[in-house]
Motif scaffolding. Structure first.
Motif, PDB file in Angstrom:
ATOM      1  N   CYS A 136     -13.997 -25.394 -15.716  1.00 32.83           N
ATOM      2  CA  CYS A 136     -13.024 -25.550 -16.626  1.00 32.83           C
ATOM      3  C   CYS A 136     -12.049 -24.561 -16.254  1.00 32.83           C
ATOM      4  CB  CYS A 136     -13.519 -24.808 -18.113  1.00 32.83           C
ATOM      5  SG  CYS A 136     -12.462 -24.689 -19.332  1.00 32.83           S
ATOM      6  N   VAL A 137     -11.751 -23.564 -15.805  1.00 29.37           N
ATOM      7  CA  VAL A 137     -10.734 -22.762 -15.125  1.00 29.37           C
ATOM      8  C   VAL A 137     -10.023 -23.641 -14.114  1.00 29.37           C
ATOM      9  CG1 VAL A 137     -10.199 -20.829 -13.624  1.00 29.37           C
ATOM     10  CG2 VAL A 137     -11.717 -20.375 -15.511  1.00 29.37           C
ATOM     11  N   THR A 138     -10.583 -24.494 -13.116  1.00 27.18           N
ATOM     12  CA  THR A 138     -10.135 -25.158 -12.029  1.00 27.18           C
ATOM     13  C   THR A 138      -9.456 -26.171 -12.617  1.00 27.18           C
ATOM     14  OG1 THR A 138     -11.767 -24.573 -10.458  1.00 27.18           O
ATOM     15  CG2 THR A 138     -10.468 -26.407  -9.958  1.00 27.18           C
ATOM     16  N   GLY A 139     -10.105 -26.999 -13.502  1.00 30.92           N
ATOM     17  CA  GLY A 139      -9.522 -28.286 -14.043  1.00 30.92           C
ATOM     18  C   GLY A 139      -8.314 -27.965 -14.935  1.00 30.92           C
ATOM     19  N   GLY A 140      -8.482 -26.836 -15.665  1.00 30.55           N
ATOM     20  CA  GLY A 140      -7.106 -26.364 -16.820  1.00 30.55           C
ATOM     21  C   GLY A 140      -6.112 -25.818 -15.843  1.00 30.55           C
ATOM     22  N   SER A 141      -6.223 -25.253 -14.732  1.00 29.06           N
ATOM     23  CA  SER A 141      -5.150 -24.646 -13.903  1.00 29.06           C
ATOM     24  C   SER A 141      -4.481 -25.561 -13.008  1.00 29.06           C
ATOM     25  CB  SER A 141      -5.648 -23.484 -13.058  1.00 29.06           C
ATOM     26  OG  SER A 141      -6.890 -23.993 -12.242  1.00 29.06           O
ATOM     27  N   ALA A 144      -2.331 -27.648 -15.801  1.00 26.94           N
ATOM     28  CA  ALA A 144      -1.778 -27.031 -16.480  1.00 26.94           C
ATOM     29  C   ALA A 144      -0.253 -27.306 -16.741  1.00 26.94           C
ATOM     30  CB  ALA A 144      -1.678 -25.536 -16.225  1.00 26.94           C
ATOM     31  N   ARG A 145       0.262 -28.067 -15.681  1.00 23.19           N
ATOM     32  CA  ARG A 145       1.945 -28.530 -15.506  1.00 23.19           C
ATOM     33  C   ARG A 145       2.157 -29.573 -16.708  1.00 23.19           C
ATOM     34  NH1 ARG A 145       3.705 -28.783  -9.537  1.00 23.19           N
ATOM     35  NH2 ARG A 145       3.760 -26.753  -8.961  1.00 23.19           N
ATOM     36  N   GLY A 146       0.957 -30.165 -17.037  1.00 21.22           N
ATOM     37  CA  GLY A 146       1.078 -31.407 -17.917  1.00 21.22           C
ATOM     38  C   GLY A 146       1.116 -31.018 -19.538  1.00 21.22           C
ATOM     39  N   GLY A 147       1.153 -29.560 -19.842  1.00 23.02           N
ATOM     40  CA  GLY A 147       0.964 -28.969 -21.084  1.00 23.02           C
ATOM     41  C   GLY A 147      -0.509 -28.733 -21.635  1.00 23.02           C
ATOM     42  N   CYS A 152      -6.514 -28.707 -21.433  1.00 22.53           N
ATOM     43  CA  CYS A 152      -7.882 -29.070 -22.128  1.00 22.53           C
ATOM     44  C   CYS A 152      -8.551 -30.129 -21.763  1.00 22.53           C
ATOM     45  CB  CYS A 152      -7.628 -29.061 -23.597  1.00 22.53           C
ATOM     46  SG  CYS A 152      -7.146 -27.569 -24.343  1.00 22.53           S
ATOM     47  N   ILE A 153      -8.073 -31.252 -21.389  1.00 26.48           N
ATOM     48  CA  ILE A 153      -8.657 -32.389 -20.968  1.00 26.48           C
ATOM     49  C   ILE A 153      -9.130 -32.190 -19.353  1.00 26.48           C
ATOM     50  CG2 ILE A 153      -8.471 -34.828 -20.171  1.00 26.48           C
ATOM     51  CD1 ILE A 153      -6.632 -35.262 -22.808  1.00 26.48           C
ATOM     52  N   GLY A 154      -8.420 -31.630 -18.681  1.00 25.80           N
ATOM     53  CA  GLY A 154      -8.549 -31.161 -17.394  1.00 25.80           C
ATOM     54  C   GLY A 154      -9.559 -30.233 -17.277  1.00 25.80           C
ATOM     55  N   CYS A 155      -9.691 -29.416 -18.087  1.00 23.11           N
ATOM     56  CA  CYS A 155     -10.768 -28.227 -18.302  1.00 23.11           C
ATOM     57  C   CYS A 155     -12.203 -28.995 -18.670  1.00 23.11           C
ATOM     58  CB  CYS A 155     -10.505 -27.466 -19.269  1.00 23.11           C
ATOM     59  SG  CYS A 155     -11.825 -26.177 -19.901  1.00 23.11           S
TER      60      CYS A 155
END
Length: 173
Positions: A136-141, A144-147, A152-155
């Motif tokens: 979650c930390v990796t996907g969110g970070s 994160a540039r996309g807003g 949240c979706i990346g996380c």
């Protein structure tokens, strides 16, 4: 004669079969780790060492994947370009793609490994929850540039992927 038959029945029926030396397994004594092994393990348990190592290995993987996928690209070349110009153009495109993949995978490996190590040390457990939090930390970070919606979706996506990979490899070990 009665004595010999009695001896045969008692030795044949009551005594367990004697194992041959070839089939018997001996229990090996426990070997204590050496000082060098203990120091190496202490170095590897350092979260910074784990993170940097994972970042370097991720960068190497990204470089190789970028070269491979860059070679598969079919760039639009101009009809006026000579074969040498097309080769140079394709090589530059491969280099750019491999460098971008190298950076992305290096950051991904560094962030994931650091997050997992920190969470594992804080919780004092090694389980799937650590993998989910690190994913979650990796996907969110990374997104994160996309807003906030993209973060949240990346996380959620990277955490799910990380847990699935963890479960897949745990099942086969």
């Amino acid at each position: 004669m009665a004595d010999s038959s009695a001896a045969e029945t008692t030795t044949g029926a009551s005594s367990p079969p004697v194992a041959s030396d070839e089939n018997s397994t001996q229990i090996q004594p426990i070997r204590m780790p050496t000082i060098e092994e203990i120091r190496a393990q202490e170095v590897w348990n350092n979260c910074a060492v784990r993170a940097v190592t994972s970042g370097v290995m991720g960068g190497g993987l990204g470089l190789m994947m970028g070269l491979f996928l860059g070679a598969l690209d079919n760039p639009i070349t101009h009809d006026t370009m000579t074969a040498r110009q097309q080769f140079v153009f394709t090589a530059k495109q491969m280099g750019q793609r491999s460098w971008n993949s190298c950076k992305t995978f290096a950051v991904m490996g560094l962030v994931f490994s650091a997050a997992e190590c920190i969470v594992e040390k804080a919780r004092a457990k090694h389980d799937t929850v650590n993998t989910a939090i690190a994913g979650c930390v990796t996907g969110g970070s990374m997104s994160a540039r996309g807003g906030p919606k993209a973060a949240c979706i990346g996380c959620a996506g990277f955490a799910t992927f990380s847990v699935l990979i963890e479960k897949f490899f745990d099942r086969h070990t």
